[in-house]
Design an enzyme around this catalytic site. Structure first.
Site, PDB file in Angstrom:
ATOM      1  N   GLY A 239      51.710 -40.268  73.158  1.00 27.87           N
ATOM      2  CA  GLY A 239      50.473 -39.779  72.564  1.00 27.87           C
ATOM      3  C   GLY A 239      49.481 -40.897  72.322  1.00 27.87           C
ATOM      4  N   PHE A 240      49.981 -42.076  72.035  1.00 26.24           N
ATOM      5  CA  PHE A 240      49.140 -43.263  71.782  1.00 26.24           C
ATOM      6  C   PHE A 240      48.137 -43.013  70.666  1.00 26.24           C
ATOM      7  CE2 PHE A 240      50.164 -43.600  76.436  1.00 26.24           C
ATOM      8  CZ  PHE A 240      51.112 -44.584  76.284  1.00 26.24           C
ATOM      9  N   GLY A 467      58.560 -40.646  72.070  1.00 27.22           N
ATOM     10  CA  GLY A 467      59.019 -41.097  73.387  1.00 27.22           C
ATOM     11  C   GLY A 467      59.519 -42.528  73.321  1.00 27.22           C
ATOM     12  N   ARG A 632      63.050 -56.948  61.385  1.00 31.65           N
ATOM     13  CA  ARG A 632      64.304 -56.812  62.109  1.00 31.65           C
ATOM     14  C   ARG A 632      64.150 -55.785  63.217  1.00 31.65           C
ATOM     15  NH1 ARG A 632      69.844 -55.046  60.123  1.00 31.65           N
ATOM     16  NH2 ARG A 632      71.209 -55.905  61.750  1.00 31.65           N
ATOM     17  N   ILE A 633      64.691 -56.096  64.374  1.00 28.02           N
ATOM     18  CA  ILE A 633      64.596 -55.184  65.509  1.00 28.02           C
ATOM     19  C   ILE A 633      65.867 -54.342  65.549  1.00 28.02           C
ATOM     20  CG2 ILE A 633      64.320 -55.033  68.013  1.00 28.02           C
ATOM     21  CD1 ILE A 633      61.837 -56.091  66.432  1.00 28.02           C
ATOM     22  N   PRO A 636      66.852 -53.574  70.280  1.00 30.25           N
ATOM     23  CA  PRO A 636      66.055 -54.516  71.087  1.00 30.25           C
ATOM     24  C   PRO A 636      65.657 -53.965  72.453  1.00 30.25           C
ATOM     25  CG  PRO A 636      67.930 -55.636  70.096  1.00 30.25           C
ATOM     26  CD  PRO A 636      68.109 -54.165  69.807  1.00 30.25           C
ATOM     27  N   GLN A 642      58.934 -51.010  74.447  1.00 37.45           N
ATOM     28  CA  GLN A 642      57.657 -50.760  73.764  1.00 37.45           C
ATOM     29  C   GLN A 642      56.675 -51.888  74.016  1.00 37.45           C
ATOM     30  OE1 GLN A 642      56.088 -48.427  71.462  1.00 37.45           O
ATOM     31  NE2 GLN A 642      57.430 -47.415  72.895  1.00 37.45           N
ATOM     32  N   GLY A 708      55.336 -50.590  67.624  1.00 33.33           N
ATOM     33  CA  GLY A 708      54.661 -49.687  68.575  1.00 33.33           C
ATOM     34  C   GLY A 708      53.298 -50.170  69.028  1.00 33.33           C
ATOM     35  N   GLU A 709      52.609 -50.907  68.169  1.00 34.32           N
ATOM     36  CA  GLU A 709      51.219 -51.240  68.484  1.00 34.32           C
ATOM     37  C   GLU A 709      50.969 -52.721  68.718  1.00 34.32           C
ATOM     38  OE1 GLU A 709      48.850 -47.913  66.024  1.00 34.32           O
ATOM     39  OE2 GLU A 709      50.874 -48.445  65.416  1.00 34.32           O
TER      40      GLU A 709
END
Ligand SMILES: Cc1cc2nc3c(=O)[nH]c(=O)nc-3n(C[C@H](O)[C@H](O)[C@H](O)COP(=O)(O)OP(=O)(O)OC[C@H]3O[C@@H](n4cnc5c(N)ncnc54)[C@H](O)[C@@H]3O)c2cc1C
Ligand code: SF4
Lengths: 749, 322
Positions: A239-240, A467, A632-633, A636, A642, A708-709
């Protein structure tokens, strides 16, 4: 660097790369996206769009359309059900366009829905939509893409010191204006709504990044109790940000379905995607930087303006990352809006920060050139040790390490600063870099975890997986808490009949869901151990629950191997229960004492190499090194995916993407996937992603922020800086185009 | 979209005996039908016609059936060996999926990508609607043509394949109600003039059956160079097809055609004349490129194409003489 401890885990699945649990469903085509819902007797709706950008509908003649084969209904201003607006600034129930569809006869932008035709088949509805005749009276449209002539107010966004005075006195100055164009979100899954009523309740199968908000908003728009609205989004083809809030088509489908008492599907097509479901607005930003001769920032002023629609005041927020990224004593940020006859803009991946950082980091690169200083060195010299916009310490800031790690991995030491001075295989190389940042947020979330008598553990939460791997994050926590394999873990998301979860936006989904699911799982295990203690016939009857534990799905005495224990489902059966369930909750970050007084942000650094063939003005991004400080990831593999996706989007932003509006009609003229250019596979550079992986414990037990960004932030300015390094052409208006590159004085490689 | 009949022709006679619109791969036609630009009432599918082979002609040339798919043609060994410019041009176009569908005949007749032509909500398009005006003039025109334009139309011919065929001096074989004829590609495409709706020399009902290529010239070097914003899946901003014989540091013979800049696949005769017999040097290439673009008439947004096309010629010639 402060070392922080990570929470104990029985399976180490948190922080391990795992394949997404929903992958097989997607690759086999069995994942059901909104437009995949089909119901018996379902009708199809196709909107009619305005062909002018400004004016009024004088006459709408639907007679011909109405009499065409299969046509069931034509809705328009003249016969529409009453729809309502949502309460302004109520962030639990937000719509994208404040104006409900068909509210008045006024046309505010090209492509605005003026009618919707519903028919038995999509083809019939499409044909009839083309037969609806609309007569307009036109008024002059505001379409200028020049925002520079704005003369209105410029409200302050942030202010410290005296930027004007400091700039005037600064020995080194940069004063430039940067423009980022309108860009259209182009997730591969187009928006769609399937509406189905039962009595006075409606279920909306949606392409929504926020099912809970969608429910609250649509209840207000339709004027019905929220209990009467269910929103379902099982899977999203991304969707962004374009799918955060409901768009008018959702109400059109709902009303059509109510009128006909039949399920109705409305799919927004790709062309409509360019006019009716948001875009990143056109932004113009003037940056003034003042610095000492040894590169210490003295002043920063950012005056930004973005276009918005006539119906909504959408502030892009280009100052998002400006106020805290660097140490600078005097700073002023102002904003302004220019209303245009365009559709309502909406957040697009990294809203505000992404265009803001294009301008800021481009200006920093120009400052480095003016100082004759290495751009990396300039950033390091101006690193901030606290958030100077509010005096707060950062919860966890490692920008310096991002930059240093990136520089080392990229081989930045080899860079020679002179324009066009680096060559390889008959091409000129350009190297550029930029810093990146994005806020860290956590919003309330509730989740229910259940240990089921069939031996499975399930979780339910009304958030959704855009997603990116949210399903898998839930499964990872449950595996960590129960030791069960993924095959025995059921994750149920995307349905408002479940406990309320967060939107998938702002990079906050992961941080928001983790505490809820973790605490629910802890409670459920605690109850299970109590059941083991209290159930007649249980091998652990009477054993202190504190001396019991659950490992690999078996309850056993602490200190004994798991094999000596009993499968949990046996204990549940013995107790004659169907399940043991518990709820967990996340509180918003701003209510969390652990985060109080802290400035929470993610950071990153982007290093970009471009290859440039001056003879033919061909420029491609060949290499990107990205270093992310995103807490923290958790997974990964999904996280790197992403970031890589975001970098590719950054290549598009830097070199390709731009929604072009016809200067006379205001129509997005390149509204299709062939003419709106996004990066393709051959445009994709080699991408090296590193996560610093410092848990940010102010965010919660797991220390996750969000990724995400941030991967998109900083890519475009790093590209533009690399372009300058290669060509000597400073591009301040994105995208960088062949037109710009042809201006280079370098003609040979 | 309006209703239409559909039939699959089994023979050339059957196809040319109808008044229907031919459909081959459908990648242009169906697209334009969905947009409401093409509104045929009768479709005649020509893909079953026995015109899907590539054969060697007695004169050593190559005969390409009109139904040969773009990807098959690009990968045909004879094309790869003797007509590399054609193979490169095809592979630079569209996407693999589209090339798998697209045919040689359909590619020759693909329509312009002018956005105003593709959108019937603009009534003013002389190509679609003769005499109605031209929405592209004064509109978004970055992709438009700079050569061969008229006051009536500035639309670019978008094909890559046809640029290569122009440089190769292909002949188009057609068959129609009045029989067979051959049309040199130089005579096939019409300039827009005052009638941009007339795009080529085909008569009603005529079917393209073959494209013939002359025998390969010994020692010729061939290059197709396509310049565009992104690395794939985009039409050319400027492209050049070059078939050149260079020996002893001199250009002995050369054919140059340009794409992305003309209202039809553009044969650069002036550049050829300027180069023939001249030393194969950068200076001569540049001078020839200047000649090729002398007649360019850019619009407000596509002035850059003039310089880009020149550089494209220079680079393609440099590659062909390397
Ligand atoms: C998104 C997209 C991107 C593209 N990118 C490129 C590109 O980069 N470069 C490029 O060169 N092309 C590109 N194309 C165009 C593509 O090459 C053409 O669509 C294709 O070659 C048309 O062939 P077809 O067989 O599908 O034709 P059809 O669509 O079947 O037919 C096209 C026209 O030709 C007529 N026709 C077909 N066969 C015959 C025949 N034998 N005799 C007489 N008339 C006939 C039809 O009646 C119709 O008018 C692109 C197309 C799309 C959709
Ligand atoms: S350029 Fe040609 S095709 Fe485009 S609008 Fe004008 S007349 Fe029509």
């Amino acid at each position: 660097m402060a070392t922080q401890t990570t929470p104990p885990s029985q399976s180490n699945v948190i922080g391990r790369s795992v394949a997404r649990i929903d992958g097989p469903l997607k690759t086999t085509g069995t994942a059901q996206y909104a437009a995949d819902f089909h119901f018996p007797n379902m009708a199809h709706a196709v909107p009619v769009q305005s062909t002018i950008a400004s004016g009024r509908i004088e006459k709408l003649d639907a007679a011909a359309a109405q009499s065409m084969p299969g046509v069931l209904l034509v809705l328009h201003h003249g016969n529409m059900d009453k729809l309502y607006r949502v309460v302004p600034n109520d962030f639990s129930a937000t719509t994208s366009e404040a104006r409900p569809p068909f509210e008045d006869r006024t046309i505010y932008y090209w492509g605005q829905y003026v009618a919707v035709v519903v028919a038995e088949t999509l083809e019939q509805a499409t044909a009839a939509a083309a037969a609806v005749k609309v007569e307009y009276s036109q008024t002059p449209a505001k379409l200028s893409t020049n925002l520079g002539d704005y003369a209105g107010k410029r409200p302050s966004v942030s202010q410290r010191g005296d930027a004007e005075k400091a700039f005037a006195a600064a020995p080194i100055k940069v004063d430039q204006t940067y423009v980022t164009p309108a860009e259209t979100h182009n997730p591969i899954e187009m928006h769609a709504t399937v509406a189905a009523w039962e009595g006075d309740s409606v279920t909306l199968y949606e392409t929504s990044q926020g099912v809970v908000n969608h429910r609250y908003a649509m209840a207000q728009v339709l004027g019905i109790p929220r209990e009467n609205v269910t929103v379902v989004t099982r899977f999203l083809g991304s969707g962004f940000g374009g799918k955060l809030f409901p768009w008018p088509h959702s109400a059109l489908a709902a009303v059509a379905s109510r009128r006909l008492q039949r399920p109705v599907k409305l799919s927004v097509n790709r062309t409509m995607m360019f006019s009716n479901v948001g875009h990143r607005p056109l932004c113009e930003q003037r940056f003034q930087l003042g610095a000492t001769t040894d590169g210490k920032l003295l002043s920063l002023r950012q005056d930004y303006i973005n276009h918005t629609s006539l119906i909504d005041d959408i502030d892009e927020g280009c100052g998002e990352a400006t106020t805290y990224l660097y140490s600078v004593p005097s700073l002023t940020v102002t904003r302004a809006l220019a209303q245009r006859n365009v559709g309502t803009p909406s957040p697009m991946r990294g809203p505000g920060a992404v265009p803001g950082l294009f301008a800021m980091e481009s200006a920093m690169d120009e400052l480095a050139v003016a100082l004759n200083m290495d751009p990396v060195e300039l950033r390091l010299r101006n690193d901030a040790t606290k958030d100077e916009s509010n005096g707060q310490p950062f919860s966890s800031r490692h920008l310096k390490e991002c930059i240093e790690t990136g520089a080392a991995k990229f081989g930045w030491k080899q860079r020679t600063p002179a324009v066009g001075s680096m060559r390889r295989d008959g091409r000129v190389l350009g190297w550029g870099m930029a810093a990146a940042s994005w806020g860290a947020y956590r919003f309330p979330c509730a989740a229910t975890v259940a240990l089921e008598v069939d031996g499975r553990v399930t979780v339910r939460c009304a958030t959704q997986d855009v997603g990116t791997g949210t399903y898998t994050i839930f499964a990872q926590v449950l595996q960590e808490k129960t030791g069960l394999p993924f095959e025995r873990i059921g994750v149920h998301l995307g349905d408002t009949s479940m406990p309320e979860g967060p939107m998938s936006g702002g990079s906050w989904a992961t941080a928001s869901v983790l505490p809820a699911v973790s605490s629910a799982a802890d409670s459920v295990v605690k109850t299970l151990l109590q059941v083991a203690n209290s159930t007649a016939g249980s091998p652990f009857a009477g054993v202190d629950p504190a001396k019991l534990q659950l490992t690999a799905g078996r309850v056993h005495q602490a200190g004994e191997p798991a094999e000596t224990g009993v499968p949990f489902e046996k204990l549940i059966a013995m107790a004659r229960l169907s399940r043991i369930s518990a709820d967990g909750n996340t509180t918003a970050i701003f209510e969390d004492p652990k985060a109080k007084g802290l400035s929470l942000h993610s950071f990153g650094a982007q290093f970009v190499e471009v290859e440039w063939e001056p003879q033919i003005a061909r420029l491609r991004v060949s290499r990107v090194v990205t270093v992310i400080d995103g807490g923290r990831i958790i997974n990964p593999k999904a996280a790197a995916n992403q970031i890589k996706g975001a970098v590719v989007m950054g290549v598009g932003m830097g070199l390709l993407e731009q929604t072009v509006y016809d200067p006379r009609t205001g129509q997005p003229i390149n509204g299709n996937m062939a003419d709106y250019l996004m990066a393709t596979c051959p445009d994709t550079p080699e991408i090296d992603v590193t996560f610093l992986d410092y848990p940010d414990l102010a965010m919660g037990e797991y220390g996750a922020r969000g990724i995400g960004e941030i991967g998109l932030a900083g890519v475009a300015p790093a590209i533009a800086s690399a372009v300058y390094h290669a060509t000597g052409v400073r591009v301040r208006t994105l995208p960088v185009r062949i037109e710009d590159l042809l201006q280079s004085r370098i003609r040979e490689a | 979209m309006q209703s239409f009949s559909y039939e699959k022709a089994q023979s050339v006679e059957q196809a040319t005996g109808t008044t229907g619109k031919f459909i081959a791969g459908g990648t242009t036609l169906v697209d334009l039908m969905k947009l409401g630009v093409e509104t045929p009432t009768q479709l005649v599918d020509v893909t079953a016609l026995p015109l899907a082979q590539v054969e060697t002609l007695p004169n050593g040339g190559l005969r390409i059936g009109a139904m040969v798919r773009n990807s098959d043609l690009a990968h045909h060994p004879a094309v790869g060996k003797d007509y590399a410019v054609l193979s490169e041009a095809l592979l630079s176009g569209a996407s693999p999926q589209l090339r798998n569908m697209a045919t040689t005949g359909g590619n020759l007749l693909q329509r312009t990508r002018c956005p105003y032509f593709r959108d019937p909500s603009y009534s003013n398009c002389n190509k679609r609607n003769p005499g109605s005006g031209c929405a592209a003039i004064g509109g978004h025109n970055r992709m438009m043509a700079i050569l061969g334009t008229s006051d009536a139309c500035i639309a670019t011919h978008p094909s890559d394949m046809c640029v290569a065929l122009t440089a190769l001096e292909a002949t188009i074989q057609v068959e129609g109600p009045k029989g067979k004829r051959s049309i040199a590609i130089a005579d096939f495409y019409k300039l827009p003039g005052t009638t941009p709706n007339v795009e080529n020399a085909l008569e009603p009902g005529e079917l393209i059956t073959y494209v013939d290529l002359p025998a390969p010239r010994k020692a010729s070097k061939q290059v197709y160079l396509k310049l565009r914003d992104r690395a794939s899946y985009e039409f050319a901003l400027a492209s050049a097809a070059v078939v050149a014989e260079v020996s002893g540091g001199h250009v002995r013979a050369v054919q140059i055609a340009l794409g992305g800049v003309g209202t039809r696949p553009w044969r650069a005769h002036e550049a050829e004349a300027a180069l023939t017999g001249k030393p194969a040097t950068a200076a001569h290439f540049r001078a020839a490129a200047e000649d090729a673009l002398k007649g360019a008439k850019p619009s407000s947004e596509n002035g850059f194409k003039v310089e880009l096309a020149k550089r494209c010629i220079v680079r393609a010639m440099t590659m062909a003489s390397a």
